[in-house]
Scaffold this motif. Sequence first.
Motif, PDB file in Angstrom:
ATOM      1  N   VAL A 115      27.955  46.876  -4.082  1.00  0.00           N
ATOM      2  CA  VAL A 115      27.286  45.571  -4.143  1.00  0.00           C
ATOM      3  C   VAL A 115      28.175  44.495  -3.536  1.00  0.00           C
ATOM      4  O   VAL A 115      27.722  43.672  -2.736  1.00  0.00           O
ATOM      5  CB  VAL A 115      26.877  45.235  -5.595  1.00  0.00           C
ATOM      6  N   GLN A 116      29.449  44.509  -3.886  1.00  0.00           N
ATOM      7  CA  GLN A 116      30.367  43.505  -3.343  1.00  0.00           C
ATOM      8  C   GLN A 116      30.492  43.633  -1.822  1.00  0.00           C
ATOM      9  O   GLN A 116      30.570  42.621  -1.125  1.00  0.00           O
ATOM     10  CB  GLN A 116      31.733  43.622  -4.007  1.00  0.00           C
ATOM     11  N   GLU A 117      30.491  44.854  -1.311  1.00  0.00           N
ATOM     12  CA  GLU A 117      30.579  45.061   0.135  1.00  0.00           C
ATOM     13  C   GLU A 117      29.339  44.526   0.856  1.00  0.00           C
ATOM     14  O   GLU A 117      29.437  44.039   1.987  1.00  0.00           O
ATOM     15  CB  GLU A 117      30.762  46.541   0.447  1.00  0.00           C
ATOM     16  N   ALA A 118      28.178  44.607   0.240  1.00  0.00           N
ATOM     17  CA  ALA A 118      26.929  44.158   0.861  1.00  0.00           C
ATOM     18  C   ALA A 118      26.676  42.662   0.679  1.00  0.00           C
ATOM     19  O   ALA A 118      25.843  42.077   1.383  1.00  0.00           O
ATOM     20  CB  ALA A 118      25.758  44.945   0.275  1.00  0.00           C
ATOM     21  N   MET A 119      27.389  42.036  -0.222  1.00  0.00           N
ATOM     22  CA  MET A 119      27.095  40.656  -0.621  1.00  0.00           C
ATOM     23  C   MET A 119      27.283  39.635   0.506  1.00  0.00           C
ATOM     24  O   MET A 119      26.428  38.768   0.715  1.00  0.00           O
ATOM     25  CB  MET A 119      27.951  40.276  -1.822  1.00  0.00           C
TER      26      MET A 119
ATOM     27  N   ILE B 122      25.943  33.239  -4.483  1.00  0.00           N
ATOM     28  CA  ILE B 122      26.182  34.293  -5.462  1.00  0.00           C
ATOM     29  C   ILE B 122      27.680  34.244  -5.739  1.00  0.00           C
ATOM     30  O   ILE B 122      28.476  34.415  -4.820  1.00  0.00           O
ATOM     31  CB  ILE B 122      25.799  35.688  -4.932  1.00  0.00           C
ATOM     32  N   THR B 123      28.043  34.007  -6.997  1.00  0.00           N
ATOM     33  CA  THR B 123      29.454  33.901  -7.348  1.00  0.00           C
ATOM     34  C   THR B 123      29.758  34.740  -8.582  1.00  0.00           C
ATOM     35  O   THR B 123      28.918  34.855  -9.478  1.00  0.00           O
ATOM     36  CB  THR B 123      29.854  32.437  -7.618  1.00  0.00           C
ATOM     37  N   PRO B 124      30.942  35.324  -8.632  1.00  0.00           N
ATOM     38  CA  PRO B 124      31.315  36.105  -9.813  1.00  0.00           C
ATOM     39  C   PRO B 124      31.370  35.211 -11.054  1.00  0.00           C
ATOM     40  O   PRO B 124      31.849  34.077 -10.988  1.00  0.00           O
ATOM     41  CB  PRO B 124      32.708  36.636  -9.478  1.00  0.00           C
ATOM     42  N   CYS B 125      30.887  35.724 -12.160  1.00  0.00           N
ATOM     43  CA  CYS B 125      30.974  35.012 -13.431  1.00  0.00           C
ATOM     44  C   CYS B 125      32.403  35.148 -13.963  1.00  0.00           C
ATOM     45  O   CYS B 125      32.931  36.260 -14.030  1.00  0.00           O
ATOM     46  CB  CYS B 125      29.983  35.609 -14.428  1.00  0.00           C
TER      47      CYS B 125
END
Length: 98
Positions: free
Chosen positions: A20-24, A42-45
């Motif tokens: 998911v992180q690679e596609a973000m 889209i940001t990490p919580c």
Amino acid sequence: MSVIRVTGHIDVPSDRLSAVQEAMAEHISLTHEEEGCLFFSITPCPDVAGRFLVSEAFKSQEDFDQHQIRTHKSHWGKVTSGIARNFTIQEDGKGGDN
């Protein structure tokens, strides 16, 4: 005109986090290029591992619908398939002058 705003989060299971992180980054970039995209992040919580906070705004329902169609067909759509989203969708300005 009614602006469509989306807020919420997606909780990514740890076994899918890397994909998911690679596609973000590509997903964010492609969304910013979409006609009608006013804002998209889209940001990490900071408090919940694997949770990403989502905030979006589109000029119209049609623009938002086109975003959904593109997303569904994209690499991001495949990578995040089956991951539950917790989103609130709000329509601003409906039925009146802005």
